[in-house]
Design a protein around this motif. Structure first.
Motif, PDB file in Angstrom:
ATOM      1  N   CYS A 168       0.816  -1.221   0.000  1.00 58.45           N
ATOM      2  CA  CYS A 168       0.000   0.000   0.000  1.00 58.45           C
ATOM      3  C   CYS A 168       0.844   1.262   0.000  1.00 58.45           C
ATOM      4  O   CYS A 168       0.316   2.363  -0.171  1.00 58.45           O
ATOM      5  N   GLY A 169       2.149   1.118   0.239  1.00 59.04           N
ATOM      6  CA  GLY A 169       3.031   2.268   0.330  1.00 59.04           C
ATOM      7  C   GLY A 169       3.551   2.465   1.740  1.00 59.04           C
ATOM      8  O   GLY A 169       2.924   2.032   2.712  1.00 59.04           O
ATOM      9  N   GLU A 170       4.703   3.120   1.861  1.00 60.25           N
ATOM     10  CA  GLU A 170       5.331   3.292   3.166  1.00 60.25           C
ATOM     11  C   GLU A 170       4.464   4.075   4.145  1.00 60.25           C
ATOM     12  O   GLU A 170       4.487   3.836   5.352  1.00 60.25           O
ATOM     13  N   GLU A 171       3.676   5.012   3.617  1.00 61.70           N
ATOM     14  CA  GLU A 171       2.849   5.846   4.481  1.00 61.70           C
ATOM     15  C   GLU A 171       1.736   5.055   5.173  1.00 61.70           C
ATOM     16  O   GLU A 171       1.154   5.507   6.160  1.00 61.70           O
ATOM     17  N   ALA A 172       1.444   3.858   4.680  1.00 66.60           N
ATOM     18  CA  ALA A 172       0.371   3.040   5.256  1.00 66.60           C
ATOM     19  C   ALA A 172       0.871   2.128   6.373  1.00 66.60           C
ATOM     20  O   ALA A 172       0.073   1.548   7.115  1.00 66.60           O
ATOM     21  N   TRP A 173       2.191   1.985   6.512  1.00 71.47           N
ATOM     22  CA  TRP A 173       2.764   0.971   7.412  1.00 71.47           C
ATOM     23  C   TRP A 173       2.253   1.077   8.846  1.00 71.47           C
ATOM     24  O   TRP A 173       1.798   0.085   9.426  1.00 71.47           O
ATOM     25  N   GLN A 174       2.312   2.254   9.438  1.00 61.95           N
ATOM     26  CA  GLN A 174       1.958   2.382  10.852  1.00 61.95           C
ATOM     27  C   GLN A 174       0.480   2.068  11.087  1.00 61.95           C
ATOM     28  O   GLN A 174       0.129   1.412  12.069  1.00 61.95           O
ATOM     29  N   ALA A 175      -0.381   2.525  10.189  1.00 63.43           N
ATOM     30  CA  ALA A 175      -1.809   2.222  10.331  1.00 63.43           C
ATOM     31  C   ALA A 175      -2.059   0.725  10.219  1.00 63.43           C
ATOM     32  O   ALA A 175      -2.904   0.168  10.945  1.00 63.43           O
ATOM     33  N   LEU A 176      -1.337   0.055   9.337  1.00 68.19           N
ATOM     34  CA  LEU A 176      -1.482  -1.394   9.199  1.00 68.19           C
ATOM     35  C   LEU A 176      -1.038  -2.107  10.475  1.00 68.19           C
ATOM     36  O   LEU A 176      -1.700  -3.047  10.944  1.00 68.19           O
ATOM     37  N   ILE A 177       0.064  -1.665  11.052  1.00 69.10           N
ATOM     38  CA  ILE A 177       0.533  -2.242  12.312  1.00 69.10           C
ATOM     39  C   ILE A 177      -0.489  -1.982  13.424  1.00 69.10           C
ATOM     40  O   ILE A 177      -0.772  -2.867  14.246  1.00 69.10           O
ATOM     41  N   ASP A 178      -1.081  -0.787  13.429  1.00 70.87           N
ATOM     42  CA  ASP A 178      -2.080  -0.456  14.446  1.00 70.87           C
ATOM     43  C   ASP A 178      -3.291  -1.389  14.358  1.00 70.87           C
ATOM     44  O   ASP A 178      -3.865  -1.776  15.376  1.00 70.87           O
ATOM     45  N   GLY A 179      -3.679  -1.751  13.152  1.00 74.58           N
ATOM     46  CA  GLY A 179      -4.807  -2.672  12.981  1.00 74.58           C
ATOM     47  C   GLY A 179      -4.508  -4.045  13.535  1.00 74.58           C
ATOM     48  O   GLY A 179      -5.361  -4.681  14.167  1.00 74.58           O
ATOM     49  N   ILE A 180      -3.286  -4.528  13.311  1.00 79.10           N
ATOM     50  CA  ILE A 180      -2.879  -5.821  13.860  1.00 79.10           C
ATOM     51  C   ILE A 180      -2.861  -5.763  15.384  1.00 79.10           C
ATOM     52  O   ILE A 180      -3.355  -6.669  16.065  1.00 79.10           O
ATOM     53  N   ARG A 181      -2.321  -4.670  15.927  1.00 77.03           N
ATOM     54  CA  ARG A 181      -2.250  -4.535  17.380  1.00 77.03           C
ATOM     55  C   ARG A 181      -3.642  -4.427  18.004  1.00 77.03           C
ATOM     56  O   ARG A 181      -3.857  -4.884  19.128  1.00 77.03           O
ATOM     57  N   LYS A 182      -4.576  -3.842  17.282  1.00 74.73           N
ATOM     58  CA  LYS A 182      -5.953  -3.793  17.754  1.00 74.73           C
ATOM     59  C   LYS A 182      -6.506  -5.210  17.925  1.00 74.73           C
ATOM     60  O   LYS A 182      -7.156  -5.528  18.922  1.00 74.73           O
ATOM     61  N   GLY A 183      -6.249  -6.067  16.947  1.00 72.98           N
ATOM     62  CA  GLY A 183      -6.698  -7.454  17.029  1.00 72.98           C
ATOM     63  C   GLY A 183      -6.023  -8.207  18.158  1.00 72.98           C
ATOM     64  O   GLY A 183      -6.665  -8.978  18.884  1.00 72.98           O
ATOM     65  N   LEU A 184      -4.725  -7.982  18.341  1.00 75.96           N
ATOM     66  CA  LEU A 184      -3.998  -8.633  19.434  1.00 75.96           C
ATOM     67  C   LEU A 184      -4.550  -8.215  20.787  1.00 75.96           C
ATOM     68  O   LEU A 184      -4.690  -9.036  21.698  1.00 75.96           O
ATOM     69  N   ALA A 185      -4.893  -6.929  20.917  1.00 76.89           N
ATOM     70  CA  ALA A 185      -5.448  -6.434  22.175  1.00 76.89           C
ATOM     71  C   ALA A 185      -6.810  -7.054  22.460  1.00 76.89           C
ATOM     72  O   ALA A 185      -7.115  -7.408  23.599  1.00 76.89           O
ATOM     73  N   GLU A 186      -7.622  -7.202  21.424  1.00 74.46           N
ATOM     74  CA  GLU A 186      -8.947  -7.808  21.591  1.00 74.46           C
ATOM     75  C   GLU A 186      -8.831  -9.254  22.053  1.00 74.46           C
ATOM     76  O   GLU A 186      -9.653  -9.749  22.827  1.00 74.46           O
ATOM     77  N   LEU A 187      -7.787  -9.930  21.584  1.00 75.79           N
ATOM     78  CA  LEU A 187      -7.545 -11.322  21.973  1.00 75.79           C
ATOM     79  C   LEU A 187      -6.745 -11.439  23.270  1.00 75.79           C
ATOM     80  O   LEU A 187      -6.524 -12.544  23.758  1.00 75.79           O
ATOM     81  N   GLU A 188      -6.287 -10.292  23.793  1.00 78.47           N
ATOM     82  CA  GLU A 188      -5.453 -10.258  24.993  1.00 78.47           C
ATOM     83  C   GLU A 188      -4.201 -11.122  24.810  1.00 78.47           C
ATOM     84  O   GLU A 188      -3.811 -11.888  25.690  1.00 78.47           O
ATOM     85  N   LEU A 189      -3.577 -10.962  23.645  1.00 84.67           N
ATOM     86  CA  LEU A 189      -2.347 -11.680  23.317  1.00 84.67           C
ATOM     87  C   LEU A 189      -1.161 -10.731  23.465  1.00 84.67           C
ATOM     88  O   LEU A 189      -1.066  -9.724  22.748  1.00 84.67           O
ATOM     89  N   ALA A 190      -0.285 -11.028  24.392  1.00 83.59           N
ATOM     90  CA  ALA A 190       0.902 -10.205  24.619  1.00 83.59           C
ATOM     91  C   ALA A 190       2.151 -10.946  24.157  1.00 83.59           C
ATOM     92  O   ALA A 190       2.171 -12.172  24.076  1.00 83.59           O
ATOM     93  N   GLY A 191       3.203 -10.183  23.853  1.00 86.73           N
ATOM     94  CA  GLY A 191       4.476 -10.789  23.491  1.00 86.73           C
ATOM     95  C   GLY A 191       4.519 -11.407  22.111  1.00 86.73           C
ATOM     96  O   GLY A 191       5.404 -12.228  21.826  1.00 86.73           O
ATOM     97  N   VAL A 192       3.589 -11.037  21.237  1.00 85.47           N
ATOM     98  CA  VAL A 192       3.578 -11.560  19.867  1.00 85.47           C
ATOM     99  C   VAL A 192       4.436 -10.644  18.990  1.00 85.47           C
ATOM    100  O   VAL A 192       4.181  -9.443  18.891  1.00 85.47           O
ATOM    101  N   SER A 193       5.452 -11.197  18.352  1.00 80.33           N
ATOM    102  CA  SER A 193       6.366 -10.413  17.518  1.00 80.33           C
ATOM    103  C   SER A 193       5.741 -10.109  16.163  1.00 80.33           C
ATOM    104  O   SER A 193       5.022 -10.936  15.595  1.00 80.33           O
TER     105      SER A 193
END
Length: 235
Positions: free
Chosen positions: A68-93
């Motif tokens: 999607c381009g370099e400018e999209a990277w942080q938002a994409l990471i934020d979406g993954i972290r949102k899912g991890l938080a919903e699952l209460e999964l910590a320490g996932v690289s």
């Protein structure tokens, strides 16, 4: 058949690998569905992580392929972290790569989730005591924006997935009937056999719902957890 790989890691554990991709969904002018990149990665992540967990995997790493381009990277990471938080999964690289040499006309990403399991997952067997339900409803495309409250939460999937004697299967683009017919070694269903208020053939896009198979004695527990997301399948 589940859309995952099981690779032996040592004498006791295996690595479960599940993946998903997304195309023409994002913020580029030629995208078919216009949504934020955080939403794009959240829903792609949920497909891969649900597949991994339904196959017995405990997620420990994620890779993101960003077109999607370099400018999209942080938002994409934020979406993954949102899912991890919903699952209460910590320490996932999380790691990944961005295509920065060339610009695509449409958005695209790929996500892979790796999990460890000690279970030897095998295909389930259907019997007269097996009961079936769909948790959530199949939604795809702009329906996700318009009816997001009907998408089954990841936290609920985690709860039901963890129940003893309950087998889960995320529903993807092939629809409920297709996933159901990949769940049991000894049973194939025809559409007219199943009574339900849901469309059995409709795409469930980014796994907005999942199938739960359980013995009769577990029905009340599954129903209580699922609440308004519960839709029984009667054969």
């Amino acid at each position: 058949m589940r859309d995952v790989l099981h690779i032996p890691f040592n004498s006791e554990e295996s690595v479960v690998i599940a993946s998903d991709n997304s195309g023409a969904i994002g913020l580029k002018e030629e995208d078919a569905v216009r949504v934020s990149y955080e939403m794009v990665s959240y829903y792609s992540f949920r497909v891969a992580v649900m597949e991994c967990m339904a196959a017995g995997g405990d997620p420990f790493a994620i890779t993101l392929q960003n077109f999607c381009g370099e400018e999209a990277w942080q938002a994409l990471i934020d979406g993954i972290r949102k899912g991890l938080a919903e699952l209460e999964l910590a320490g996932v690289s999380i790691t990944g790569s961005t295509e920065s040499n060339f610009s695509l006309n449409q958005s695209a990403i790929g996500i892979t989730v790796l999990g460890k399991t000690r279970e030897n997952m095998c295909e389930s067997m259907y019997s007269d005591q097996t009961r079936l339900a769909v948790i959530g409803v199949p939604l795809v495309g702009n329906e996700l924006v318009e009816r997001e409250e009907e998408v089954v939460p990841l936290s609920l999937f985690k709860q039901i997935c963890a129940l003893p004697e309950v087998v889960t299967m995320p529903v993807g683009s092939k629809g409920i009937l297709s996933e159901l017919n990949g769940l049991f070694l000894n049973k194939v269903f025809a559409e007219p056999e199943i009574q339900t208020s849901l469309n059995l053939l409709k795409s469930s896009g980014p796994s907005t719902c999942f199938i739960a198979a359980y013995p009769e004695g577990k029905k009340d527990e599954v129903m209580a957890l699922a609440g308004r997301y519960f839709y029984e399948l009667r054969g």
